[in-house]
Design an enzyme around this catalytic site. Structure first.
Site, PDB file in Angstrom:
ATOM      1  N   ARG A  95       0.842  -1.203   0.000  1.00 49.99           N
ATOM      2  CA  ARG A  95       0.000   0.000   0.000  1.00 49.99           C
ATOM      3  C   ARG A  95       0.877   1.252   0.000  1.00 49.99           C
ATOM      4  NH1 ARG A  95      -2.580  -3.768   0.007  1.00 49.99           N
ATOM      5  NH2 ARG A  95      -2.520  -3.193  -2.158  1.00 49.99           N
ATOM      6  N   ASP A 150      -4.121   7.246   4.004  1.00 48.02           N
ATOM      7  CA  ASP A 150      -3.216   7.832   3.002  1.00 48.02           C
ATOM      8  C   ASP A 150      -2.900   9.278   3.407  1.00 48.02           C
ATOM      9  OD1 ASP A 150      -5.111   9.792   1.803  1.00 48.02           O
ATOM     10  OD2 ASP A 150      -6.188   8.021   1.098  1.00 48.02           O
ATOM     11  N   HIS A 154      -7.898   6.875  12.045  1.00 52.38           N
ATOM     12  CA  HIS A 154      -7.508   5.472  11.870  1.00 52.38           C
ATOM     13  C   HIS A 154      -6.012   5.322  11.593  1.00 52.38           C
ATOM     14  CE1 HIS A 154     -11.923   4.210  10.800  1.00 52.38           C
ATOM     15  NE2 HIS A 154     -11.747   4.445  12.083  1.00 52.38           N
ATOM     16  N   CYS A 161       6.404   1.212  17.414  1.00 49.34           N
ATOM     17  CA  CYS A 161       7.111   0.110  18.071  1.00 49.34           C
ATOM     18  C   CYS A 161       6.317  -0.287  19.311  1.00 49.34           C
ATOM     19  CB  CYS A 161       8.529   0.526  18.457  1.00 49.34           C
ATOM     20  SG  CYS A 161       9.398  -0.801  19.328  1.00 49.34           S
ATOM     21  N   GLY A 217     -17.766  10.585   1.350  1.00 43.14           N
ATOM     22  CA  GLY A 217     -17.158   9.349   0.856  1.00 43.14           C
ATOM     23  C   GLY A 217     -16.950   8.277   1.897  1.00 43.14           C
ATOM     24  N   THR A 218     -17.920   8.109   2.775  1.00 36.16           N
ATOM     25  CA  THR A 218     -17.809   7.011   3.750  1.00 36.16           C
ATOM     26  C   THR A 218     -19.127   6.250   3.807  1.00 36.16           C
ATOM     27  OG1 THR A 218     -17.398   6.410   6.066  1.00 36.16           O
ATOM     28  CG2 THR A 218     -18.185   8.652   5.667  1.00 36.16           C
ATOM     29  N   ASN A 240     -21.651  11.906  -1.156  1.00 36.63           N
ATOM     30  CA  ASN A 240     -21.208  10.529  -1.402  1.00 36.63           C
ATOM     31  C   ASN A 240     -21.623  10.099  -2.803  1.00 36.63           C
ATOM     32  OD1 ASN A 240     -19.817   8.423   0.156  1.00 36.63           O
ATOM     33  ND2 ASN A 240     -21.617   7.179  -0.235  1.00 36.63           N
ATOM     34  N   LEU A 241     -21.015   9.025  -3.249  1.00 38.52           N
ATOM     35  CA  LEU A 241     -21.393   8.497  -4.558  1.00 38.52           C
ATOM     36  C   LEU A 241     -22.858   8.073  -4.557  1.00 38.52           C
ATOM     37  CD1 LEU A 241     -20.067   7.940  -7.281  1.00 38.52           C
ATOM     38  CD2 LEU A 241     -19.446   5.674  -6.444  1.00 38.52           C
ATOM     39  N   ALA A 281     -16.786  12.355  -5.716  1.00 37.87           N
ATOM     40  CA  ALA A 281     -16.252  13.385  -4.811  1.00 37.87           C
ATOM     41  C   ALA A 281     -15.542  14.505  -5.568  1.00 37.87           C
ATOM     42  CB  ALA A 281     -15.293  12.735  -3.809  1.00 37.87           C
TER      43      ALA A 281
HETATM   44  N1  APR Z   1     -16.872   9.737  -4.669  1.00 39.75           N
HETATM   45  C1  APR Z   1     -17.623   9.748  -3.530  1.00 39.75           C
HETATM   46  N2  APR Z   1     -17.916   8.645  -2.835  1.00 39.75           N
HETATM   47  C2  APR Z   1     -17.433   7.476  -3.287  1.00 39.75           C
HETATM   48  C3  APR Z   1     -16.633   7.377  -4.457  1.00 39.75           C
HETATM   49  C4  APR Z   1     -16.367   8.590  -5.161  1.00 39.75           C
HETATM   50  N3  APR Z   1     -15.629   8.621  -6.254  1.00 39.75           N
HETATM   51  N4  APR Z   1     -16.309   6.076  -4.645  1.00 39.75           N
HETATM   52  C5  APR Z   1     -16.872   5.389  -3.640  1.00 39.75           C
HETATM   53  N5  APR Z   1     -17.547   6.222  -2.826  1.00 39.75           N
HETATM   54  C6  APR Z   1     -18.310   5.900  -1.605  1.00 39.75           C
HETATM   55  C7  APR Z   1     -18.952   4.524  -1.619  1.00 39.75           C
HETATM   56  O1  APR Z   1     -20.248   4.619  -2.199  1.00 39.75           O
HETATM   57  C8  APR Z   1     -19.006   4.196  -0.131  1.00 39.75           C
HETATM   58  O2  APR Z   1     -20.212   4.681   0.456  1.00 39.75           O
HETATM   59  O3  APR Z   1     -17.379   5.877  -0.544  1.00 39.75           O
HETATM   60  C9  APR Z   1     -17.809   4.956   0.449  1.00 39.75           C
HETATM   61  C10 APR Z   1     -16.619   4.078   0.817  1.00 39.75           C
HETATM   62  O4  APR Z   1     -16.971   3.205   1.839  1.00 39.75           O
HETATM   63  P1  APR Z   1     -15.956   2.183   2.495  1.00 39.75           P
HETATM   64  O5  APR Z   1     -15.197   1.450   1.434  1.00 39.75           O
HETATM   65  O6  APR Z   1     -16.708   1.382   3.489  1.00 39.75           O
HETATM   66  O7  APR Z   1     -14.869   3.119   3.218  1.00 39.75           O
HETATM   67  P2  APR Z   1     -14.950   3.874   4.615  1.00 39.75           P
HETATM   68  O8  APR Z   1     -16.342   4.269   4.948  1.00 39.75           O
HETATM   69  O9  APR Z   1     -13.922   4.939   4.570  1.00 39.75           O
HETATM   70  O10 APR Z   1     -14.469   2.730   5.602  1.00 39.75           O
HETATM   71  C11 APR Z   1     -14.328   3.048   6.960  1.00 39.75           C
HETATM   72  O11 APR Z   1     -13.448   0.885   7.454  1.00 39.75           O
HETATM   73  O12 APR Z   1     -12.061  -0.869   6.786  1.00 39.75           O
HETATM   74  C12 APR Z   1     -12.202   0.211   7.637  1.00 39.75           C
HETATM   75  O13 APR Z   1     -10.543   1.431   8.733  1.00 39.75           O
HETATM   76  C13 APR Z   1     -11.110   1.220   7.459  1.00 39.75           C
HETATM   77  O14 APR Z   1     -11.230   3.621   7.503  1.00 39.75           O
HETATM   78  C14 APR Z   1     -11.844   2.455   7.015  1.00 39.75           C
HETATM   79  C15 APR Z   1     -13.224   2.255   7.594  1.00 39.75           C
END
Ligand code: APR
Length: 240
Positions: free
Chosen positions: A60, A97, A112, A120, A180-181, A206-207, A222
């Protein structure tokens, strides 16, 4: 909401980095880059196979250094808004990131953890590691012992970082924006409820619409909806 917000908390997740070439977590097959999430993102997975987990994060980290991985217009719009906004602003990210930093965001908390740091477990030191590959035999640059290094990231079952500061900001904000979560992972999934209970307006960018109970939402990539929302601030909050 009838007045211009003076205190804003923004939460970002993997969706804000998706268009920068970093895949989101919850692919349809439930895997994270072809690994079961519990194998590469839990203390138990690390105890079972530390070499595999180190390799996963080494990979990564390498990916993050590739030239096509760079902040997109969503990251840039957030940094620009922070520079211009005269009130309180806090960006909380679940992402590990460094794209928000590279875009120029300043008041930023990585709840996170960070892919470019290692910790360590023997001496507690947290050190930046932008390039080196880590293995179970790697030596801590602080205590010079082998075997204690791990990624400085929060795995399932572990306590997220900066929670006091985040909860204080949520209790004092009048606008909360989730970007985006998926809202699958707690405590971040509850932040909009905490902000709402404190009287804030809540917005989802969000998407697609998630199961969260936000006052309003804008849906699309986004790189488009984040610049549009913040460029039209504060009007964007007053319109449905
Ligand atoms: N623009 C906006 N939203 C987007 C895009 C985009 N281009 N692509 C995807 N998404 C949305 C998806 O529809 C989804 O709702 O972003 C979201 C991503 O969700 P997850 O993959 O579940 O990520 P996240 O919510 O950040 O995960 C939370 O889970 O695995 C753990 O610690 C890890 O920080 C992470 C946490």
């Amino acid at each position: 909401m009838s007045s211009i917000p003076r205190s804003i908390v923004v939460l970002t997740g993997a969706g804000v980095s998706a268009e920068s070439g970093i895949p989101t977590f919850r692919a349809a097959d439930g895997l994270w880059e072809e690994h079961r999430i519990e194998d590469v993102a839990s203390p138990e997975g690390f105890a079972r196979n530390p070499a595999l987990v180190h390799d996963f994060y080494n990979e990564r980290r390498r990916r993050l250094r590739q030239s096509d991985v760079r902040p997109n217009k969503g990251h840039l719009a957030l940094a620009e808004f922070e520079r211009k906004f005269r009130g309180e602003f806090l960006l909380v990210t679940q992402n590990i990131d460094d794209l928000h930093e590279r875009a120029g965001s300043r008041k930023l908390l990585h709840m996170h953890g960070e892919m470019l740091k290692i910790r360590c477990e023997l001496c507690g030191a947290v050190v930046e590691n932008r390039e080196a590959d880590i293995s179970p035999a790697s030596i801590c640059p602080c205590c010079h012992c082998a075997g204690g290094l791990r990624p400085h990231v929060v795995w399932f079952g572990e306590m997220p970082f900066h929670m006091d500061e985040i909860l204080t900001a949520l209790a004092a904000c009048d606008l909360f924006v989730s970007i985006g979560t998926s809202g699958n992972v707690y405590p971040a999934a509850d932040f909009h409820r905490t902000a709402k209970a404190a009287g804030a307006e809540t917005v989802e960018l969000n998407l697609e619409q998630t199961g969260g109970n936000f006052d309003r939402g804008r849906y699309g990539p986004a790189s488009e909806i984040v610049p549009a929302f913040f460029a039209n601030f504060p009007e964007s909050i007053f319109t449905r």
